[in-house]
Structures are given as C-alpha cells and as structure tokens.
Design a protein around this motif. Structure first.
Motif, PDB file in Angstrom:
ATOM      1  N   LEU A 262      36.720  47.316  37.837  1.00  0.00           N
ATOM      2  CA  LEU A 262      38.044  46.715  37.611  1.00  0.00           C
ATOM      3  C   LEU A 262      39.168  47.640  38.072  1.00  0.00           C
ATOM      4  O   LEU A 262      40.145  47.190  38.675  1.00  0.00           O
ATOM      5  CB  LEU A 262      38.211  46.372  36.136  1.00  0.00           C
ATOM      6  CG  LEU A 262      39.594  45.832  35.719  1.00  0.00           C
ATOM      7  CD1 LEU A 262      39.898  44.531  36.451  1.00  0.00           C
ATOM      8  CD2 LEU A 262      39.646  45.623  34.209  1.00  0.00           C
ATOM      9  N   VAL A 263      39.018  48.936  37.806  1.00  0.00           N
ATOM     10  CA  VAL A 263      40.073  49.890  38.175  1.00  0.00           C
ATOM     11  C   VAL A 263      40.246  49.926  39.693  1.00  0.00           C
ATOM     12  O   VAL A 263      41.357  49.953  40.209  1.00  0.00           O
ATOM     13  CB  VAL A 263      39.752  51.293  37.621  1.00  0.00           C
ATOM     14  CG1 VAL A 263      40.811  52.302  38.070  1.00  0.00           C
ATOM     15  CG2 VAL A 263      39.654  51.265  36.106  1.00  0.00           C
ATOM     16  N   SER A 264      39.104  49.912  40.440  1.00  0.00           N
ATOM     17  CA  SER A 264      39.177  49.939  41.911  1.00  0.00           C
ATOM     18  C   SER A 264      39.894  48.704  42.446  1.00  0.00           C
ATOM     19  O   SER A 264      40.793  48.795  43.288  1.00  0.00           O
ATOM     20  CB  SER A 264      37.756  50.001  42.500  1.00  0.00           C
ATOM     21  OG  SER A 264      37.064  51.120  42.023  1.00  0.00           O
ATOM     22  N   TRP A 265      39.465  47.541  41.960  1.00  0.00           N
ATOM     23  CA  TRP A 265      40.087  46.293  42.416  1.00  0.00           C
ATOM     24  C   TRP A 265      41.572  46.247  42.024  1.00  0.00           C
ATOM     25  O   TRP A 265      42.417  45.812  42.815  1.00  0.00           O
ATOM     26  CB  TRP A 265      39.355  45.083  41.830  1.00  0.00           C
ATOM     27  CG  TRP A 265      38.083  44.770  42.558  1.00  0.00           C
ATOM     28  CD1 TRP A 265      36.815  45.124  42.207  1.00  0.00           C
ATOM     29  CD2 TRP A 265      37.975  44.051  43.787  1.00  0.00           C
ATOM     30  NE1 TRP A 265      35.903  44.679  43.118  1.00  0.00           N
ATOM     31  CE2 TRP A 265      36.590  43.998  44.109  1.00  0.00           C
ATOM     32  CE3 TRP A 265      38.882  43.444  44.645  1.00  0.00           C
ATOM     33  CZ2 TRP A 265      36.114  43.367  45.256  1.00  0.00           C
ATOM     34  CZ3 TRP A 265      38.403  42.802  45.790  1.00  0.00           C
ATOM     35  CH2 TRP A 265      37.046  42.763  46.086  1.00  0.00           C
ATOM     36  N   SER A 266      41.875  46.698  40.843  1.00  0.00           N
ATOM     37  CA  SER A 266      43.284  46.690  40.398  1.00  0.00           C
ATOM     38  C   SER A 266      44.138  47.594  41.283  1.00  0.00           C
ATOM     39  O   SER A 266      45.284  47.256  41.629  1.00  0.00           O
ATOM     40  CB  SER A 266      43.377  47.150  38.939  1.00  0.00           C
ATOM     41  OG  SER A 266      42.748  46.230  38.081  1.00  0.00           O
ATOM     42  N   ALA A 267      43.577  48.755  41.660  1.00  0.00           N
ATOM     43  CA  ALA A 267      44.311  49.669  42.542  1.00  0.00           C
ATOM     44  C   ALA A 267      44.557  49.037  43.903  1.00  0.00           C
ATOM     45  O   ALA A 267      45.648  49.156  44.476  1.00  0.00           O
ATOM     46  CB  ALA A 267      43.526  50.970  42.687  1.00  0.00           C
TER      47      ALA A 267
ATOM     48  N   MET B 143      37.843  39.397  43.283  1.00  0.00           N
ATOM     49  CA  MET B 143      37.528  40.120  42.054  1.00  0.00           C
ATOM     50  C   MET B 143      37.136  39.146  40.951  1.00  0.00           C
ATOM     51  O   MET B 143      36.179  39.367  40.184  1.00  0.00           O
ATOM     52  CB  MET B 143      38.742  40.951  41.633  1.00  0.00           C
ATOM     53  CG  MET B 143      38.494  41.863  40.438  1.00  0.00           C
ATOM     54  SD  MET B 143      40.024  42.436  39.686  1.00  0.00           S
ATOM     55  CE  MET B 143      40.458  41.004  38.689  1.00  0.00           C
ATOM     56  N   HIS B 144      37.868  38.050  40.885  1.00  0.00           N
ATOM     57  CA  HIS B 144      37.614  37.035  39.874  1.00  0.00           C
ATOM     58  C   HIS B 144      36.227  36.434  40.045  1.00  0.00           C
ATOM     59  O   HIS B 144      35.506  36.201  39.063  1.00  0.00           O
ATOM     60  CB  HIS B 144      38.695  35.951  39.988  1.00  0.00           C
ATOM     61  CG  HIS B 144      38.923  35.190  38.716  1.00  0.00           C
ATOM     62  ND1 HIS B 144      39.436  35.766  37.578  1.00  0.00           N
ATOM     63  CD2 HIS B 144      38.689  33.881  38.402  1.00  0.00           C
ATOM     64  CE1 HIS B 144      39.536  34.858  36.634  1.00  0.00           C
ATOM     65  NE2 HIS B 144      39.079  33.695  37.114  1.00  0.00           N
ATOM     66  N   LEU B 145      35.827  36.196  41.302  1.00  0.00           N
ATOM     67  CA  LEU B 145      34.514  35.628  41.586  1.00  0.00           C
ATOM     68  C   LEU B 145      33.384  36.590  41.214  1.00  0.00           C
ATOM     69  O   LEU B 145      32.264  36.166  40.916  1.00  0.00           O
ATOM     70  CB  LEU B 145      34.403  35.251  43.061  1.00  0.00           C
ATOM     71  CG  LEU B 145      35.277  34.087  43.535  1.00  0.00           C
ATOM     72  CD1 LEU B 145      35.142  33.893  45.029  1.00  0.00           C
ATOM     73  CD2 LEU B 145      34.913  32.800  42.791  1.00  0.00           C
ATOM     74  N   LEU B 146      33.683  37.896  41.247  1.00  0.00           N
ATOM     75  CA  LEU B 146      32.685  38.899  40.880  1.00  0.00           C
ATOM     76  C   LEU B 146      32.469  38.979  39.367  1.00  0.00           C
ATOM     77  O   LEU B 146      31.591  39.710  38.895  1.00  0.00           O
ATOM     78  CB  LEU B 146      33.104  40.278  41.410  1.00  0.00           C
ATOM     79  CG  LEU B 146      33.058  40.462  42.931  1.00  0.00           C
ATOM     80  CD1 LEU B 146      33.695  41.793  43.317  1.00  0.00           C
ATOM     81  CD2 LEU B 146      31.620  40.396  43.434  1.00  0.00           C
ATOM     82  N   GLY B 147      33.275  38.256  38.630  1.00  0.00           N
ATOM     83  CA  GLY B 147      33.124  38.217  37.186  1.00  0.00           C
ATOM     84  C   GLY B 147      33.894  39.296  36.458  1.00  0.00           C
ATOM     85  O   GLY B 147      33.718  39.469  35.239  1.00  0.00           O
ATOM     86  N   LEU B 148      34.749  39.996  37.176  1.00  0.00           N
ATOM     87  CA  LEU B 148      35.549  41.033  36.525  1.00  0.00           C
ATOM     88  C   LEU B 148      36.744  40.397  35.830  1.00  0.00           C
ATOM     89  O   LEU B 148      37.453  39.571  36.411  1.00  0.00           O
ATOM     90  CB  LEU B 148      36.047  42.053  37.559  1.00  0.00           C
ATOM     91  CG  LEU B 148      34.972  42.931  38.212  1.00  0.00           C
ATOM     92  CD1 LEU B 148      35.593  43.763  39.326  1.00  0.00           C
ATOM     93  CD2 LEU B 148      34.341  43.857  37.169  1.00  0.00           C
ATOM     94  N   LYS B 149      36.960  40.760  34.599  1.00  0.00           N
ATOM     95  CA  LYS B 149      38.109  40.242  33.858  1.00  0.00           C
ATOM     96  C   LYS B 149      39.313  41.156  34.078  1.00  0.00           C
ATOM     97  O   LYS B 149      39.199  42.375  33.919  1.00  0.00           O
ATOM     98  CB  LYS B 149      37.780  40.153  32.366  1.00  0.00           C
ATOM     99  CG  LYS B 149      36.803  39.051  32.035  1.00  0.00           C
ATOM    100  CD  LYS B 149      36.684  38.872  30.532  1.00  0.00           C
ATOM    101  CE  LYS B 149      35.782  37.686  30.198  1.00  0.00           C
ATOM    102  NZ  LYS B 149      35.688  37.462  28.739  1.00  0.00           N
ATOM    103  N   SER B 150      40.423  40.523  34.403  1.00  0.00           N
ATOM    104  CA  SER B 150      41.653  41.284  34.658  1.00  0.00           C
ATOM    105  C   SER B 150      42.197  41.870  33.373  1.00  0.00           C
ATOM    106  O   SER B 150      41.905  41.369  32.269  1.00  0.00           O
ATOM    107  CB  SER B 150      42.708  40.384  35.293  1.00  0.00           C
ATOM    108  OG  SER B 150      42.216  39.805  36.476  1.00  0.00           O
TER     109      SER B 150
END
Length: 932
Positions: free
Chosen positions: A121-126, A147-154
């Motif tokens: 999540l931190v990588s995608w958020s960056a 990111m959303h499709l990968l199942g990561l919650k924002s």
C-alpha cells in the motif's frame, strides 16, 4: 449529494477506459516501460572499492533524499543497493519510489512497484501521490484503479491523492465513486481526506455539497478552512470567501500565511481596498508580513485595485524582489494607464539584475503602446525574439497592439501575416488596429478574409466591424452585418446591439436604429447613449432630450459620454435652458473633471449664445487640451470677439498646447469676424513655419472671405488663383458673399458660375447672385435668375427659426400661422411695425426678390421666420431677459436692421445665431458692427 458506495469489484473499469484511454494503454504495458529498460544511474558509482553499508543506513539516507527531493544522491544510493544486493528492504524501496515519483521519473518508480514481492500500500500510495502532485491526474487515477484491483485497501494517505486527481480533471462521477470507497472504509471523518473531498466538490461546482462536507469534518483546522475558501476564490466567489474567513476568525482558528494570501486575492477580485487593508493588518499582527509570497500578493492587490502608492510601499519592503514582485507592480501600472511609471519600474528591474520573462515584456509592450514609444517597443520585440517565443500567439497579439497604437500599421500587419496560426483573438486584434487608426476600409476588407480562413467571429469582431461601418457610413454593409448577427445568434448580445444602434444612427438610418433600441429587452447606459447620439446627430434634439428623461426614469445613472451627447443635442437646438439643466446633472455627478463633458459644455453655451457661461465652463475644466482651447477660441470668434479670441490663443501657446488645423480655422474666423486683416495674414503666412502644417481649403476660404469683406477683392481673387489646389465650394462661396457685400457684379458672376458647376443643387448661389443684381438695380437679371431657378427646379431653402421657451422648442417659418399664439404674435408685429416706423426704420425691400408691389414686399419682409420668433419671445418670456433665436440661413439685411431698432425700443437683448455667426443686438447696435 450522491455517493457511489462500491467495493473493489464494482470500481468501474469501463468509465476509466472511456475517460482516459491513453493512460489505460500505458498502464497495461507499464512493466516494459521505456523508462525501465535501462538504468543509467548504475554508471554513477565509479568507486573501484565500494564499501557495503548497512540497510538501515541506506534507508536513513534515502529518507533524507526523499524529504528534500534530492535526486542525484538518491540514484547513487540506489546503485549501491543494486550492486550489493540490498534491494529487498521495503522501507528503502518505498523511499526510492516516492523520490522517483516526486521527481517525475515514473518509469523507475513504477518498475520498483512492479518488482515488489508483495503488493504494498505504501508503494502504491507513493506512486499515486507523485502522479497527482505533478499534474499527471489521469495516471494517478489509473494507478489507483490497479491498486484497487490488487485488493489493497486505501488509507488516509492514498485517498487525498486520488481525490486531488479527480478534482484536477473535474471528474465528478469518478470522484463520487472514490467518495463511496472512502465511506465504506471509514475515512470520511479524517481531516485530510475530508479536505480533499471539500476541494473535489468545490472544483466541480458543487459548493453546496462541499460546504456540507466541510461542516461534517469533526475538528476543522486552518488547513480545512483554507481548502474551502481557496476554492471559493479560485471560482471568483470572492465575497463568499471573505465571509468564510470572518467566520473562521470568529471561531477562534488562527489564520496562517496561506489563509491571508487567499484573502488578499479575494480582495483583489472584489477591488475592495478597505478589506484589503484589514488583511494587510492581519499579516503584520500575526508576523507574516516578511513572507515573500504574501508580500507579492499584497503588491498585486494594491496595484490591481489602483492604490499604486501603497503597492510601491509594500514593494520597497521586500528585501530581494523577484520577477513576480516586479511583474505585479509593472502590470498594475499598465492596468491603470500609468505607462510612464510602468516603464520606469521596468528600467529599474533591469538595473537590479532581474531577468524579464514573457509576462514582463508583454506588460512593457502595453506601456509602449499606451504612450507611443516606437523605438522602445522595437527593442522589446528584439528581446522577445531572443526569448524564442516567436510562435506564442499572446506575444503576437501584444506586438500587433503595440505597433498599431504607435501608428506603425505596416509593422503590425507584418507581425499578423507572419503568424503561423492566426486565431480569433489575432484576427480581432488586427481588425481593431485598422479601425482605431482610421483605416476603416481595411478593417472591413479583413472581415470576409477572416470568414474564408474558417476562424469564425464573435461579438468583439462584429462590434469592431460595425464601428468601421459607422465611420464609412456604408448603409448596405450595415444591414448585411445586422443580418449576419441575427443568423449567428449575436443579435441579442448587448455589445452588438449597441454597435448596431450606433452604426444605424451614423448611417442616418434612424428608423432602424430606433427599432433595434425599442426591441431590445434590456437596454443599458451605452444603448441609451448610442440612441441619444443618433437623435442628436440627426438634428432631432427634442427626441434626444425625451430619451434622456426616459433613461433617468428607468433608474439608469448618466455618465460623461451621455451628458456630452445630450449637450450636443441642446447645441443643435440652441436650447439654452435645457442645456443649463444638463449642466446641473454634470455638476451633480461630478463630471466637470471629465474633458468630454467640459468641452461639450463650452461648445453648448457658446452656440446657445451665452459666451460668458462658456468662459466660466472653460475656466472650470481642470486639464484643458486642444479641444477645450479650440472650442473656446471658436466660440469667441463666432460671437465677434476677435481680439479676445486671439488673446486666448496666445494664452494657449504660452501653456505649451500646440494648435491643430481646426484651431487655426477658428483663429482666422476670429480675425474675419472682427476685420483683423493684418493679424490674419500673419498667422496664415507663417502657419507652416510656426505650427508645422500647410494651410488647407478651410484656411484659404477664411482668408478669401476676410479679404473680400474688407473690400480687397483683387487680393482675394489673386489668392484664389495662386492656391496650391483646386478651389472648392467653400472658397467660391466666400468670394460670392464678398461680391454681394461690395456689389461687385463681375466677381459675383464668376464665383456663381463656378459654384453652379461644383454645387448645382444648392439654391443659395442663385439667391446671392440675384441679390447682387438687385443691389445694383439690374432687375432684368433678377428676373432671369428667378426663371433659371424655376426651369432648373431649384427651390430656395426655406428660412426656419427656433426659439426655446420654458424648456420647449418652438419652430417658425416665414408667414407661419400654425402656431397656437399666431394671433398674438402678428398683433405684436403690427405693434412693433408702428414703433419701428416712428424710430426711423425703413424696410430693405431691395433685398426681396418677389415680383410684387412695395407694400406687399414690406409685409413679406416683416413676416420672416426670425421676426416671428422674436415677437413670440417678447410675448412669452419675462421682461428684461435675453431673447435667443436660431436660424438655419444667414440673417437677411432687413431683419438685421430691424433687430437693432427692436432691441432699443423694447430694451431687450436679442441673441441671434445664424448659419455663419452670432449677433448680439443691444441698445440699437449689433456685436458684429454690421460686418458680417
């Protein structure tokens, strides 16, 4: 407010593909991005014996690089980690992703994200944050989707970035989907997420939803308030922003420098210097007055509002002014026509070592255009070429404006012709340039070329073209533009409507102008001014005055221009009393400081017969230009005050005001009416030497008339023969008038022959020649002239006289019995006839050309229009007040003689304005000294 509450499977991929196709394709192939194919930073480590450092140490160094956006050392550290196999540390990788994303190296950032063993999540958020911060909003949205499709919650760090991207693209539908995810994940109460939602809905124009979201934030800090009212300011809701600021202060939240900068911008938009000073006070009180960003905003505010002195004071407090500081000050000076000051600051900026940018040079160009500094404008043009902005349309338009306002239309056209892509603004600029330089035909010819180029047109184009149509008075083109305006949907545009009214009025199509005016649903001050001007110029002064009263009834306040038009209407009617009432409006609204209104007042009073009032109006004009001086000199000349007119002329020269050709016509007319031959010859012969221009037809006509009236007909004839151009009707008319005064048949016949060739339709030539024949008893020739007029169907223009009584204009023609007071008027004339006979008056029957007996001629003479007007004035005006009459023709010899007697008999001053000059009859004499 609709919120799309969705889980990861419901996040709409179809909407993203439809809205951002290029970004979708790029993300499908991101793993093989060209940015990721090579690693040039590997060559940055050239040390042959590198020492392996610990992973935490690498992480600490990368943290510092990331915080300061220091790319080069970060890339070196990355090279070390690759060489020594220390790339698996997630913390270091996230710092690198953030660093590359911030520095726009998205290929490297994305490769590191894709190489992560597990979705992070931190990588995608960056990565998303880097896209959003650098304006790559669509890429941020696609990254969020992946990111959303990968199942990561924002989390509270991801949502603000993606919401910022939605706000940037103004994609409200997608923003609502993200809002739904925010609610599902329970982050709607987070301040940073809440602030981002507030900004999203504001940027998409949903201020009601934005305000409700703002109210739902549990603990609103200054950042939350800043987010809301900065959006209001950016959307030009300045008043609402100021109210929000007040609400914030009352709630106990301390504003910061960003709050105050937004408020300064709001005060700038409101042009509210009072509120601006309060914000300035907050800056000082809270200790932000040394902040350079706030200082620049203050300079910009004071400059744009027009408080240039305050702008300079704040500017001088800045220790090291940057280009933004200088630009704000220079642009403010240009905005308020302080062009000299703008160029002075521009010079100081260059001396300070600050380099100009495009905005600086554009402002300097406008200043050069404002005061016509051609050479400096050329130098700035060279600087723009050095900046390599040759293809910038904004620069081209500025150059066209500068060259055209400097009178260099050829250069302006060269700039226009060299433009690779001529847009609507450029076409409008060059058409307007030709129109403003009096090249109206060129402006009209460009309009069809613009249409052929497929550029189209707007209301500015139509208004400018109609201005040229009005100047050229081409009726058929005016109608064509009207039809085009209707077809293109601009007929209801107020600028086009006002231009149509003005054009039809100046083309003497008054019915069309009136119809457009009456059909217009909302008529503003400009529309009324155009219509009043049209009536005034068409000689319908009474209609102009009625329309002005209608305008006041509608609650529309006048301006100097409408007052000037109204004064011109009073001038044409010789409506002295109504002119005085307009003068009251000029004083009431403070327009005496306006040159248009002041000059019109001088002209009105002079032409309504009150030269004393004209002098008082002239004295009250604060800055008298050439128009003011010319109006006063011309007024004095027409009233026969030749020596006084010359005194004022010499005073004008002492003040350093250079005369123009119109001024010199007035000076020669003053000499003419006062018989000052020597003075006139001095000015005429030295015109080129003293004032820089050659005499024109009007100047020659004045000199010929002057010499002729003085009895120096041979000199007058010699001047006609030695003129550098062909004599026109005004010259021959002056000579014919002189021949009539001195009963010179030979010269009169020659002048009349030339006039009949040049102006065959004018009856005055026949009448004057007949008068010459009658004055020497050549009655056969008089009869021949009458037959000639009959055979040629030439009709003598009827004499018409006007008099104003109690704010109403009364019109009379010879022998008129249509007036409601006719019985009283003719009874007054009979009474005057008896008293005149006893006083020694003898009718000048030799000047009456009717083939009737003497008694009948005396009767016809006594019923001339000006005598009827004077008789009515004696009945309808208070005893002792001046009687003011206007006549459309030259006053006849008999009326001139009769009025001298009447003024003495009734002890009243009679002021008569004929086609040539003013006659003030008082105590048995006339101000012209019988020299007219």
């Amino acid at each position: 407010m609709k919120i799309r509450t969705l889980n990861s499977l419901q996040f709409q991929k179809s909407h993203l593909q439809r809205s951002y196709p290029s970004s979708f394709h790029r993300f499908q192939t991101s793993a093989t991005s060209s940015h990721a194919k090579s690693n040039p930073f590997l060559s940055l480590t050239q040390d042959p014996n590198p020492t392996s450092l610990s992973v935490p140490y690498y992480s600490k160094l990368l943290s510092k690089c990331n915080a300061s956006k220091t790319l080069y050392p970060g890339m070196q550290i990355h090279a070390h980690t690759l060489k020594f196999g220390s790339t698996n540390d997630p913390k270091s990788r996230n710092f690198l992703i953030s660093l590359y994303a911030k520095c726009k190296l998205f290929g490297y950032a994305r490769k590191l994200v894709d190489e992560s063993p597990e979705p992070d999540l931190v990588s995608w958020s960056a990565l998303i944050s880097g896209y959003a911060q650098n304006g790559f909003a669509r890429d941020a949205i696609w990254a969020f989707h992946e990111m959303h499709l990968l199942g990561l919650k924002s989390n509270e760090f991801t949502f603000p970035s993606v919401l910022k991207a939605c706000a940037f693209t103004k994609d409200l539908e997608l923003g609502r989907q993200v809002h739904g995810i925010v609610v599902v994940n329970g982050f709607e109460s987070d301040e940073y997420v809440g602030n981002s939602l507030v900004v999203l809905y504001s940027k998409c124009g949903k201020f009601g939803d934005s305000r409700r979201l703002f109210e739902d934030i549990p603990e609103r800090s200054v950042v939350s308030w800043n987010a809301l009212f900065s959006c209001y300011v950016q959307s030009d809701y300045f008043g609402e922003a100021v109210e929000l600021f007040r609400e914030m202060v009352l709630s106990g939240v301390r504003p910061n420098e960003f709050s105050l900068s937004s408020m300064i911008n709001a005060c700038t938009g409101l042009e509210d210097s009072g509120e601006g000073r309060k914000i300035h006070g907050f800056l000082i009180k809270l200790g932000y007055d040394s902040d350079p960003f706030s200082k620049n905003a203050l300079v910009d505010m004071y400059a744009k509002i027009g408080n240039l002195e305050d702008a300079v004071v704040v500017f001088e407090e800045i220790r090291e002014p940057d280009i933004v500081s200088w630009n704000a000050l220079i642009a403010g000076c240009v905005l308020h026509d302080k062009h000299d000051s703008a160029l002075e600051f521009f010079g100081q900026m260059r001396l300070s070592g600050t380099h100009s940018n495009l905005f600086t040079l554009s402002s300097a160009l406008k200043a050069c255009a404002g005061i016509g500094l051609k050479e400096l404008g050329r130098q700035l043009h060279c600087n723009l070429i050095k900046l390599n902005v040759g293809s910038d349309p904004f620069v081209h338009v500025g150059l066209i404006d500068m060259y055209s306002k400097s009178g260099l239309m050829n250069d302006a056209r060269i700039i226009f012709n060299l433009m690779p892509d001529k847009d609507l603004i450029a076409w409008n600029a060059v058409i307007s340039a030709h129109s403003q330089n009096g090249e109206d035909m060129e402006a009209l010819l460009l309009f069809p070329l613009m249409h052929e180029a497929g550029v189209g047109f707007n209301q500015t184009t139509l208004s400018t073209v109609l201005k040229s149509v009005a100047s050229l008075q081409v009726n058929y083109v005016c109608k064509q533009i009207h039809v085009l305006s209707a077809k293109s949907g601009f007929e209801s545009d107020r600028y086009v409507v006002n231009s149509l009214i003005d054009a039809y009025g100046k083309c003497a199509l008054l019915e069309d102008a009136t119809r457009i005016f009456r059909e217009c649903l909302i008529v503003d001050l400009v529309g009324f001014t155009s219509m009043i001007t049209a009536y005034s110029q068409s000689g319908q002064g009474e209609e102009a005055l009625k329309l002005y009263l209608e305008m006041l009834d509608r609650g529309i306040e006048p301006d100097p221009y409408v007052c000037s038009s109204l004064l011109n209407a009073c001038t044409n009617l010789s409506a002295y009393e109504q002119g005085k009432q307009v003068h009251v409006h000029v004083l009431k609204h403070g327009f005496m400081y306006d040159n248009f209104a002041g000059n019109s007042l001088v002209n009105m009073y002079a032409k309504c017969g009150s030269i004393d009032d004209a002098e008082r109006a002239f004295s009250s004009i604060p800055e008298r230009g050439i128009v003011s001086w010319s109006a006063m000199i011309g007024g004095l000349a027409q009233h026969g005050h030749g020596k006084e007119a010359l005194r004022v002329f010499n005073q004008m020269l002492k003040y350093g005001v250079s005369p123009n050709q119109i001024t010199l016509v007035s000076v020669l007319c003053a000499c003419n009416h006062a018989g000052l031959v020597t003075e006139a010859q001095k000015y005429f012969r030295s015109m080129k030497e003293l004032f820089g221009f050659e005499p024109m037809q009007e100047h020659y006509a004045c000199m010929i008339d002057l010499l002729g009236r003085a009895g120096r007909l041979d000199e007058a004839m010699e001047l006609v023969n030695t003129m550098p151009f062909q004599a026109d009707g005004s010259v021959w008319g002056a000579l014919l008038g002189a021949a009539r005064i001195h009963k010179n048949v030979e010269i009169g016949q020659h002048a009349a022959e030339m006039l009949l060739i040049l102006e065959p339709e004018k009856s005055g030539t026949h009448v004057l020649l007949a008068n010459i024949y009658a004055s020497v008893g050549m009655w056969n020739n008089v009869a021949k002239m009458r037959r000639l007029m009959k055979d040629c169907n030439v009709k003598k223009e009827p004499g018409v006289s006007w008099i104003e009584v109690k704010d109403k204009i009364y019109t009379f023609i010879a022998g008129d019995r249509s007036h409601v007071w006719s019985e009283e008027i003719y009874a007054k004339l009979d009474e005057l006839s008896e008293r005149l006979s006893k006083a020694g008056y003898i009718p000048k029957v030799e000047f009456d050309l009717h083939d009737v007996e003497r008694d009948e001629k005396e009767k016809l003479l006594f019923h001339h229009s000006e005598k009827l007007a004077v008789a009515f004035g004696l009945i309808a005006t208070p005893a002792g007040t001046p009687i003011r009459v206007k006549k459309n023709l030259r006053v006849c010899m008999d009326c001139h003689t009769a009025f001298k007697f009447i003024s003495k008999i009734v002890s009243r001053e009679i002021i008569l304005r004929d086609i040539n000059r003013y006659h003030h009859f008082k105590d048995g004499s006339c101000s012209c000294g019988d020299y007219w």
